[in-house]
Enzyme design. Structure first.
Site, short mmCIF file in Angstrom:
data_model
loop_
_atom_site.label_atom_id
_atom_site.label_comp_id
_atom_site.label_asym_id
_atom_site.label_seq_id
_atom_site.Cartn_x
_atom_site.Cartn_y
_atom_site.Cartn_z
N GLY A 13 31.89 37.25 115.99
CA GLY A 13 32.33 36.51 114.83
C GLY A 13 31.33 35.51 114.28
O GLY A 13 31.72 34.51 113.69
N MET A 92 35.44 46.32 112.95
CA MET A 92 34.90 47.66 113.20
C MET A 92 35.98 48.75 113.23
O MET A 92 35.81 49.77 113.90
CB MET A 92 34.09 47.66 114.50
CG MET A 92 32.96 46.64 114.51
SD MET A 92 31.82 46.75 113.09
CE MET A 92 30.82 48.14 113.61
N HIS A 111 28.05 44.40 105.15
CA HIS A 111 27.53 45.61 105.80
C HIS A 111 26.03 45.44 106.01
O HIS A 111 25.32 45.00 105.10
CB HIS A 111 27.81 46.83 104.92
CG HIS A 111 27.37 48.11 105.56
ND1 HIS A 111 28.04 48.67 106.63
CD2 HIS A 111 26.31 48.91 105.32
CE1 HIS A 111 27.41 49.77 107.01
NE2 HIS A 111 26.36 49.93 106.23
N ASP A 147 32.36 51.66 103.07
CA ASP A 147 31.15 50.92 102.69
C ASP A 147 30.73 51.22 101.25
O ASP A 147 29.54 51.35 100.94
CB ASP A 147 30.00 51.22 103.67
CG ASP A 147 30.36 50.77 105.08
OD1 ASP A 147 31.07 49.77 105.23
OD2 ASP A 147 29.92 51.44 106.04
N GLN A 175 19.95 36.68 107.60
CA GLN A 175 20.24 36.78 106.17
C GLN A 175 21.74 36.93 105.91
O GLN A 175 22.26 36.41 104.92
CB GLN A 175 19.48 37.96 105.54
CG GLN A 175 17.99 37.75 105.44
CD GLN A 175 17.64 36.61 104.48
OE1 GLN A 175 17.75 35.44 104.84
NE2 GLN A 175 17.25 36.94 103.28
N GLU A 176 22.43 37.65 106.79
CA GLU A 176 23.89 37.78 106.64
C GLU A 176 24.54 36.40 106.62
O GLU A 176 25.46 36.14 105.83
CB GLU A 176 24.48 38.60 107.79
CG GLU A 176 24.07 40.05 107.80
CD GLU A 176 24.78 40.86 108.87
OE1 GLU A 176 25.98 40.66 109.08
OE2 GLU A 176 24.11 41.71 109.51
C1 GAR Z 1 27.31 42.12 111.55
O1 GAR Z 1 25.95 42.47 111.63
C2 GAR Z 1 27.99 42.88 110.43
O2 GAR Z 1 27.18 43.10 109.31
C3 GAR Z 1 28.30 44.18 111.12
O3 GAR Z 1 28.73 43.79 112.40
C4 GAR Z 1 28.07 42.59 112.78
C5 GAR Z 1 29.12 41.59 113.22
O4 GAR Z 1 28.54 40.45 113.76
N1 GAR Z 1 29.30 44.90 110.41
C6 GAR Z 1 29.37 46.23 110.36
O5 GAR Z 1 28.57 46.94 110.92
C7 GAR Z 1 30.52 46.77 109.56
N2 GAR Z 1 30.39 48.18 109.38
P1 GAR Z 1 29.38 39.11 113.91
O6 GAR Z 1 30.66 39.48 114.65
O7 GAR Z 1 28.49 38.24 114.74
O8 GAR Z 1 29.65 38.57 112.55
#
Ligand code: GAR
Length: 197
Positions: A13, A92, A111, A147, A175-176
């Site tokens: 998260g 997921m 994504h 997606d 970057q996310e």
């Molecule tokens: C992130 O990198 C997100 O972009 C990816 O899962 C990770 C979650 O990390 N999402 C996907 O692949 C969706 N298809 P987090 O739990 O640390 O935010």
């Protein structure tokens, strides 16, 4: 009135934490009302509680083979808090049209690729295998197709010689953590124009 924001997670998260922190920093048109995970083991749940956000768990495993029952249980948790906006942040599980359609225009996802490239899983390895020189992440509105949906923001990173998928994932995640809060902040304020970082 603030936009009430629910967030779905499956794991650690880290994106959810950044969204909540930004909403709690003030001067934001959104407020976090729920963090929901599809497993009680999701590390993000404890982080959400520590930030004072209500949490819920809908474990997908007892619903195996009955996706609509799982989605009804998700929606039942949402109904308790009446969110205006739903953010998928590392959630997921694939959601079907039955769940997505009522949320269309109000559900965001992050994504880890420069969509429309590399929908689905293993995006970092696929970008490396393709010999790309650039990779990144996208925040988009969720539509029933996986997606897919209008892109609200993208952030790019360079691919360096010798990068492993893990190296690249770590660079994209930085970057996310900038992109998703920035897009959500604008979205809650009514701005859906494309943001490029
Ligand atoms: C992130 O990198 C997100 O972009 C990816 O899962 C990770 C979650 O990390 N999402 C996907 O692949 C969706 N298809 P987090 O739990 O640390 O935010």
């Amino acid at each position: 009135m603030k936009q009430r924001v629910a967030i779905f997670i499956s794991g650690g998260g880290s994106n959810m934490v950044r969204l909540v922190e930004d909403m709690q920093a003030g001067d934001h048109a959104g407020e976090p009302v729920l963090v929901l995970a599809n497993s009680a083991d999701a590390g993000g749940l404890e982080k959400a509680r520590a930030m004072g956000v209500a949490t819920a768990v809908v474990d997908h495993r007892p619903f195996r083979g009955d996706r609509s029952a799982f989605e009804n249980a998700l929606q039942a948790e949402l109904n308790k808090v009446s969110p205006d906006v739903l953010c998928l942040a590392g959630f997921m599980r694939v959601l079907t049209e039955g769940f997505v359609a009522p949320w269309e225009g109000k559900m965001l996802n992050i994504h880890p690729s420069l969509l429309p490239k590399y929908k689905g899983l293993h995006t970092h390895a696929r970008a490396l295998a393709a010999g790309d020189t650039e990779h990144g992440c996208s925040v988009h509105l969720v539509t029933p197709a996986l997606d897919d949906g209008p892109i609200l923001g993208q952030a790019t990173v360079p691919i360096m010689p010798g990068d492993t998928p893990d190296d690249l994932a770590a660079r994209v995640l930085v970057q996310e953590h900038k992109l998703y809060p920035a897009v959500l902040r604008r979205f809650c304020a009514g701005d859906q124009t494309l943001l490029s970082l």
